[in-house]
Scaffold this active site. Structure first.
Site, mmCIF file in Angstrom:
data_model
loop_
_atom_site.group_PDB
_atom_site.id
_atom_site.type_symbol
_atom_site.label_atom_id
_atom_site.label_comp_id
_atom_site.label_asym_id
_atom_site.label_seq_id
_atom_site.Cartn_x
_atom_site.Cartn_y
_atom_site.Cartn_z
ATOM 1 N N SER A 9 0.854 -1.192 0.000
ATOM 2 C CA SER A 9 0.000 0.000 0.000
ATOM 3 C C SER A 9 0.888 1.240 0.000
ATOM 4 O O SER A 9 1.679 1.444 0.925
ATOM 5 C CB SER A 9 -0.879 -0.004 1.254
ATOM 6 O OG SER A 9 -1.303 1.317 1.516
ATOM 7 N N HIS A 34 -1.276 -1.356 -4.285
ATOM 8 C CA HIS A 34 -2.529 -1.012 -3.603
ATOM 9 C C HIS A 34 -2.565 0.500 -3.367
ATOM 10 O O HIS A 34 -1.652 1.071 -2.769
ATOM 11 C CB HIS A 34 -2.599 -1.774 -2.278
ATOM 12 C CG HIS A 34 -3.870 -1.590 -1.516
ATOM 13 N ND1 HIS A 34 -5.015 -2.317 -1.786
ATOM 14 C CD2 HIS A 34 -4.184 -0.758 -0.491
ATOM 15 C CE1 HIS A 34 -5.974 -1.948 -0.940
ATOM 16 N NE2 HIS A 34 -5.499 -0.998 -0.155
ATOM 17 N N ASP A 36 -4.656 3.627 -1.823
ATOM 18 C CA ASP A 36 -5.698 3.991 -0.861
ATOM 19 C C ASP A 36 -6.215 5.391 -1.130
ATOM 20 O O ASP A 36 -5.490 6.377 -0.962
ATOM 21 C CB ASP A 36 -5.123 3.919 0.559
ATOM 22 C CG ASP A 36 -4.933 2.485 1.017
ATOM 23 O OD1 ASP A 36 -5.910 1.713 0.934
ATOM 24 O OD2 ASP A 36 -3.821 2.148 1.443
ATOM 25 N N MET A 38 -8.802 8.236 0.009
ATOM 26 C CA MET A 38 -9.596 8.639 1.182
ATOM 27 C C MET A 38 -10.131 10.044 0.963
ATOM 28 O O MET A 38 -9.405 10.910 0.468
ATOM 29 C CB MET A 38 -8.714 8.626 2.429
ATOM 30 C CG MET A 38 -8.050 7.279 2.683
ATOM 31 S SD MET A 38 -7.159 7.291 4.241
ATOM 32 C CE MET A 38 -6.387 5.670 4.190
ATOM 33 N N HIS A 67 -8.405 1.146 -3.769
ATOM 34 C CA HIS A 67 -9.301 0.965 -2.621
ATOM 35 C C HIS A 67 -9.957 2.305 -2.308
ATOM 36 O O HIS A 67 -9.314 3.219 -1.809
ATOM 37 C CB HIS A 67 -8.436 0.456 -1.444
ATOM 38 C CG HIS A 67 -9.175 0.267 -0.164
ATOM 39 N ND1 HIS A 67 -8.524 0.064 1.035
ATOM 40 C CD2 HIS A 67 -10.503 0.225 0.116
ATOM 41 C CE1 HIS A 67 -9.417 -0.080 2.004
ATOM 42 N NE2 HIS A 67 -10.623 0.024 1.474
ATOM 43 N N MET A 69 -11.975 4.539 -0.247
ATOM 44 C CA MET A 69 -12.559 4.814 1.069
ATOM 45 C C MET A 69 -13.220 6.179 0.974
ATOM 46 O O MET A 69 -12.772 7.171 1.561
ATOM 47 C CB MET A 69 -11.462 4.769 2.140
ATOM 48 C CG MET A 69 -11.041 3.344 2.468
ATOM 49 S SD MET A 69 -9.444 3.264 3.303
ATOM 50 C CE MET A 69 -8.357 3.339 1.882
ATOM 51 N N MET A 138 -11.508 -5.806 5.673
ATOM 52 C CA MET A 138 -10.638 -4.868 6.400
ATOM 53 C C MET A 138 -10.234 -5.509 7.719
ATOM 54 O O MET A 138 -11.086 -5.882 8.524
ATOM 55 C CB MET A 138 -11.365 -3.547 6.673
ATOM 56 C CG MET A 138 -11.545 -2.630 5.458
ATOM 57 S SD MET A 138 -10.031 -2.196 4.569
ATOM 58 C CE MET A 138 -9.056 -1.387 5.849
ATOM 59 N N GLY A 143 -8.420 4.115 7.352
ATOM 60 C CA GLY A 143 -8.071 5.519 7.563
ATOM 61 C C GLY A 143 -6.583 5.755 7.723
ATOM 62 O O GLY A 143 -6.077 6.785 7.305
ATOM 63 N N PHE A 144 -5.894 4.789 8.329
ATOM 64 C CA PHE A 144 -4.485 5.009 8.643
ATOM 65 C C PHE A 144 -3.679 3.724 8.499
ATOM 66 O O PHE A 144 -4.206 2.632 8.722
ATOM 67 C CB PHE A 144 -4.348 5.527 10.085
ATOM 68 C CG PHE A 144 -5.155 6.770 10.313
ATOM 69 C CD1 PHE A 144 -4.651 8.018 9.951
ATOM 70 C CD2 PHE A 144 -6.440 6.692 10.832
ATOM 71 C CE1 PHE A 144 -5.417 9.169 10.130
ATOM 72 C CE2 PHE A 144 -7.217 7.836 11.017
ATOM 73 C CZ PHE A 144 -6.694 9.078 10.661
ATOM 74 N N ASP A 177 -6.452 -6.329 4.530
ATOM 75 C CA ASP A 177 -5.820 -5.002 4.478
ATOM 76 C C ASP A 177 -5.786 -4.406 5.873
ATOM 77 O O ASP A 177 -6.830 -4.127 6.461
ATOM 78 C CB ASP A 177 -6.636 -4.118 3.516
ATOM 79 C CG ASP A 177 -6.035 -2.736 3.314
ATOM 80 O OD1 ASP A 177 -4.935 -2.473 3.834
ATOM 81 O OD2 ASP A 177 -6.689 -1.923 2.629
ATOM 82 N N GLY A 178 -4.551 -4.207 6.371
ATOM 83 C CA GLY A 178 -4.377 -3.569 7.668
ATOM 84 C C GLY A 178 -3.732 -4.495 8.679
ATOM 85 O O GLY A 178 -4.229 -5.604 8.918
ATOM 86 N N GLY A 199 1.293 -2.152 4.068
ATOM 87 C CA GLY A 199 1.785 -0.784 3.934
ATOM 88 C C GLY A 199 3.087 -0.614 4.698
ATOM 89 O O GLY A 199 4.179 -0.657 4.142
ATOM 90 N N SER A 200 2.968 -0.453 6.025
ATOM 91 C CA SER A 200 4.158 -0.208 6.838
ATOM 92 C C SER A 200 5.129 -1.385 6.807
ATOM 93 O O SER A 200 6.344 -1.182 6.870
ATOM 94 C CB SER A 200 3.749 0.142 8.274
ATOM 95 O OG SER A 200 2.777 -0.745 8.749
#
Ligand code: DX5
Ligand code: ZN
Length: 221
Positions: A9, A34, A36, A38, A67, A69, A138, A143-144, A177-178, A199-200
């Site tokens: 992501s 990916h 994101d 928002m 994605h 959001m 999810m 959001g983050f 995701d997440g 992501g991270s």
């Protein structure tokens, strides 16, 4: 066993070097990118819109997994199709017209995804089984980046996989995701996921090839 798809992501990338960051994870062996999106309403954060996707598309061939959001995503589908998205995922909670949104995506020749927040029951999916190419469960509240996986979402992954299998939709991807990293990815796979957003776990690591390889290694264990 489905071939696992690793989808970094870009939310956790260095946006000032976005094209280089994307090139780097592609060279590092990822499968999809990916993206994101928002809108500051559906989630309490703002990211990027169609112009950025379009700009990246000119330089990047990889599959763009977008994605959305955003509230009323059907308003934005044409712009993201035009920008070069390959997969467009809308949230079940974001519109009363989720069936219409999925139809719009498919009529544009793109693959349609349905996303479910941690607090959303998968029941509604039973009326949409013929209309999806991907279900995004999810594993955090959207959001983050950098949050911890919500454990109860893994049972939902299994439930979604079961609903799809029972409907003869083995071809549909189940994406998580997440909070996905080397310590959680295997549980997500065992529950039935085959697309793993990270992501991270990818972009916070200096060596992206090593980061992606540790995810794949955890899947092989
Ligand atoms: C969260 C986004 C995710 C996020 C994941 O709203 O949909 O794609 O980037 O970040 P990590 O992998 O750090 O939890
Ligand atoms: Zn996402």
């Amino acid at each position: 066993m489905r071939t696992p798809v690793i989808a970094p992501s870009i939310l956790s990338s260095d946006f000032a070097r976005l094209r280089d960051e994307v090139d780097e994870v592609i060279r590092a062996g990822c499968d999809w990118i990916h993206i994101d999106v928002m809108d500051g309403h559906f989630v309490p954060n703002l990211t990027l819109g169609p112009p950025i996707v379009k700009a990246l598309r000119r330089h990047v061939q990889a599959t763009f997994d977008v994605h959305l959001m955003v509230e009323s995503p059907e308003r934005w589908i044409p712009a993201f199709v035009d920008a070069g998205a390959d997969i467009l995922t809308v949230h079940y909670e974001a519109t009363p017209h989720v069936h219409r949104a999925l139809q719009m995506i498919r009529e544009s020749g793109k693959r349609a995804g349905l996303a479910l927040n941690p607090g959303t029951s998968p029941d509604g999916l039973s009326y949409l089984l013929a209309d999806v190419d991907l279900v995004l469960v999810m594993t955090v509240n959207p959001g983050f980046g950098g949050q911890s996986l919500v454990p109860s979402t893994l049972a939902k992954v299994a439930e979604v996989r079961r609903m799809l299998d029972d409907a003869g939709r083995q071809d549909v991807h189940v994406e998580v995701d997440g909070g996905i990293h080397a310590g959680t990815i295997r549980q997500a796979r065992d529950a039935g996921a085959d697309v793993f957003v990270a992501g991270s776990a990818v972009f916070d690591e200096p060596d992206r090839a090593l980061a992606i390889e540790s995810l794949r290694a955890a899947l092989r264990e």
